[in-house]
Design a protein around this motif. Structure first.
Motif, PDB file in Angstrom:
ATOM      1  N   GLY A 214       0.798  -1.215   0.000  1.00 24.75           N
ATOM      2  CA  GLY A 214       0.000   0.000   0.000  1.00 24.75           C
ATOM      3  C   GLY A 214       0.829   1.263   0.000  1.00 24.75           C
ATOM      4  O   GLY A 214       0.294   2.375  -0.048  1.00 24.75           O
ATOM      5  N   GLY A 215       2.155   1.097   0.066  1.00 26.26           N
ATOM      6  CA  GLY A 215       3.044   2.251  -0.028  1.00 26.26           C
ATOM      7  C   GLY A 215       3.503   2.834   1.297  1.00 26.26           C
ATOM      8  O   GLY A 215       4.198   3.853   1.315  1.00 26.26           O
ATOM      9  N   PHE A 216       3.151   2.202   2.409  1.00 24.94           N
ATOM     10  CA  PHE A 216       3.596   2.708   3.705  1.00 24.94           C
ATOM     11  C   PHE A 216       5.047   2.300   3.942  1.00 24.94           C
ATOM     12  O   PHE A 216       5.425   1.163   3.715  1.00 24.94           O
ATOM     13  CB  PHE A 216       2.700   2.183   4.821  1.00 24.94           C
ATOM     14  CG  PHE A 216       1.302   2.729   4.763  1.00 24.94           C
ATOM     15  CD1 PHE A 216       0.273   1.984   4.205  1.00 24.94           C
ATOM     16  CD2 PHE A 216       1.010   3.997   5.238  1.00 24.94           C
ATOM     17  CE1 PHE A 216      -1.018   2.488   4.126  1.00 24.94           C
ATOM     18  CE2 PHE A 216      -0.272   4.509   5.168  1.00 24.94           C
ATOM     19  CZ  PHE A 216      -1.289   3.756   4.606  1.00 24.94           C
ATOM     20  N   THR A 217       5.846   3.247   4.419  1.00 26.43           N
ATOM     21  CA  THR A 217       7.275   3.008   4.608  1.00 26.43           C
ATOM     22  C   THR A 217       7.673   3.112   6.073  1.00 26.43           C
ATOM     23  O   THR A 217       7.007   3.787   6.875  1.00 26.43           O
ATOM     24  CB  THR A 217       8.110   4.000   3.795  1.00 26.43           C
ATOM     25  OG1 THR A 217       7.796   5.335   4.216  1.00 26.43           O
ATOM     26  CG2 THR A 217       7.822   3.872   2.310  1.00 26.43           C
ATOM     27  N   ASP A 218       8.778   2.449   6.394  1.00 27.76           N
ATOM     28  CA  ASP A 218       9.337   2.515   7.737  1.00 27.76           C
ATOM     29  C   ASP A 218      10.849   2.435   7.604  1.00 27.76           C
ATOM     30  O   ASP A 218      11.342   1.730   6.722  1.00 27.76           O
ATOM     31  CB  ASP A 218       8.808   1.370   8.596  1.00 27.76           C
ATOM     32  CG  ASP A 218       9.184   1.510  10.058  1.00 27.76           C
ATOM     33  OD1 ASP A 218       9.228   0.479  10.762  1.00 27.76           O
ATOM     34  OD2 ASP A 218       9.453   2.650  10.516  1.00 27.76           O
ATOM     35  N   TYR A 219      11.556   3.176   8.452  1.00 28.47           N
ATOM     36  CA  TYR A 219      13.020   3.206   8.394  1.00 28.47           C
ATOM     37  C   TYR A 219      13.601   3.067   9.799  1.00 28.47           C
ATOM     38  O   TYR A 219      13.011   3.550  10.784  1.00 28.47           O
ATOM     39  CB  TYR A 219      13.518   4.529   7.820  1.00 28.47           C
ATOM     40  CG  TYR A 219      13.098   4.834   6.408  1.00 28.47           C
ATOM     41  CD1 TYR A 219      11.907   5.494   6.141  1.00 28.47           C
ATOM     42  CD2 TYR A 219      13.911   4.466   5.336  1.00 28.47           C
ATOM     43  CE1 TYR A 219      11.518   5.788   4.837  1.00 28.47           C
ATOM     44  CE2 TYR A 219      13.533   4.759   4.035  1.00 28.47           C
ATOM     45  CZ  TYR A 219      12.340   5.419   3.798  1.00 28.47           C
ATOM     46  OH  TYR A 219      11.971   5.699   2.505  1.00 28.47           O
ATOM     47  N   VAL A 220      14.769   2.467   9.875  1.00 27.47           N
ATOM     48  CA  VAL A 220      15.510   2.499  11.130  1.00 27.47           C
ATOM     49  C   VAL A 220      15.995   3.934  11.328  1.00 27.47           C
ATOM     50  O   VAL A 220      16.286   4.654  10.357  1.00 27.47           O
ATOM     51  CB  VAL A 220      16.683   1.493  11.103  1.00 27.47           C
ATOM     52  CG1 VAL A 220      17.735   1.893  10.081  1.00 27.47           C
ATOM     53  CG2 VAL A 220      17.281   1.330  12.479  1.00 27.47           C
ATOM     54  N   ASP A 221      16.056   4.376  12.561  1.00 29.86           N
ATOM     55  CA  ASP A 221      16.370   5.780  12.840  1.00 29.86           C
ATOM     56  C   ASP A 221      17.680   6.228  12.198  1.00 29.86           C
ATOM     57  O   ASP A 221      17.800   7.370  11.727  1.00 29.86           O
ATOM     58  CB  ASP A 221      16.439   6.011  14.351  1.00 29.86           C
ATOM     59  CG  ASP A 221      15.069   6.040  15.003  1.00 29.86           C
ATOM     60  OD1 ASP A 221      14.997   5.954  16.239  1.00 29.86           O
ATOM     61  OD2 ASP A 221      14.061   6.133  14.273  1.00 29.86           O
ATOM     62  N   SER A 222      18.672   5.352  12.151  1.00 31.14           N
ATOM     63  CA  SER A 222      20.000   5.749  11.685  1.00 31.14           C
ATOM     64  C   SER A 222      20.053   6.104  10.204  1.00 31.14           C
ATOM     65  O   SER A 222      21.027   6.709   9.752  1.00 31.14           O
ATOM     66  CB  SER A 222      21.014   4.640  11.984  1.00 31.14           C
ATOM     67  OG  SER A 222      20.664   3.452  11.309  1.00 31.14           O
ATOM     68  N   VAL A 223      19.031   5.743   9.424  1.00 29.12           N
ATOM     69  CA  VAL A 223      19.058   6.039   7.987  1.00 29.12           C
ATOM     70  C   VAL A 223      18.011   7.068   7.571  1.00 29.12           C
ATOM     71  O   VAL A 223      17.966   7.475   6.404  1.00 29.12           O
ATOM     72  CB  VAL A 223      18.888   4.766   7.132  1.00 29.12           C
ATOM     73  CG1 VAL A 223      19.884   3.692   7.554  1.00 29.12           C
ATOM     74  CG2 VAL A 223      17.458   4.235   7.178  1.00 29.12           C
ATOM     75  N   LYS A 224      17.175   7.484   8.501  1.00 29.69           N
ATOM     76  CA  LYS A 224      16.129   8.457   8.160  1.00 29.69           C
ATOM     77  C   LYS A 224      16.746   9.741   7.624  1.00 29.69           C
ATOM     78  O   LYS A 224      17.695  10.282   8.183  1.00 29.69           O
ATOM     79  CB  LYS A 224      15.266   8.749   9.388  1.00 29.69           C
ATOM     80  CG  LYS A 224      14.340   7.604   9.761  1.00 29.69           C
ATOM     81  CD  LYS A 224      13.507   7.928  10.993  1.00 29.69           C
ATOM     82  CE  LYS A 224      12.587   6.761  11.345  1.00 29.69           C
ATOM     83  NZ  LYS A 224      11.803   7.029  12.573  1.00 29.69           N
ATOM     84  N   GLY A 225      16.198  10.217   6.527  1.00 25.43           N
ATOM     85  CA  GLY A 225      16.718  11.421   5.896  1.00 25.43           C
ATOM     86  C   GLY A 225      17.839  11.162   4.905  1.00 25.43           C
ATOM     87  O   GLY A 225      18.222  12.058   4.154  1.00 25.43           O
TER      88      GLY A 225
END
Length: 116
Positions: A54-65
């Motif tokens: 459905g297009g929802f994303t999640d990232y580990v904090d260290s790679v956000k941005g």
């Protein structure tokens, strides 16, 4: 059965960029989640980024941005754009596909090395 094929790993200098790609050999019509996990030497495998059908994303904090995950649903193609890489991003990156609660598929892994 689904096979996952990864590409795009390599050696890059700190601050550089790489794009990883993963393709599934079969189209999955059920809700699913594709993602990238990585394992550094001597460490446990960790989730880097995931994206649902459905297009929802999640990232580990260290790679956000710095990292961006995307996918083309009709082609079962997923990419991970990695920018501003650091030596801490070094590891084997694995593509993953989860369908429901039972079906869990992994790619062979691709090496990412960040070093000057």
């Amino acid at each position: 059965q689904v096979q996952l094929v990864e590409s795009g790993g390599g050696l890059v200098q700190p601050g550089g960029s790489l794009t990883l790609s993963c393709t599934a050999d079969n189209t999955v019509y059920f809700p699913n989640t594709m993602g990238w996990y990585r394992q550094a030497a001597g460490k446990a495998r960790e989730m880097v980024a995931t994206i649902t059908s459905g297009g929802f994303t999640d990232y580990v904090d260290s790679v956000k941005g710095r990292f961006t995950i995307s996918r083309e649903k009709t082609k079962m193609l997923m990419t991970l754009q990695m920018n501003a890489l650091t030596p801490e991003d070094t590891g084997v990156y694995y593509c993953n596909l989860k369908i429901g609660r039972v079906n869990d598929y992994w790619g062979q892994g691709t090496q990412v090395s960040v070093s000057s």
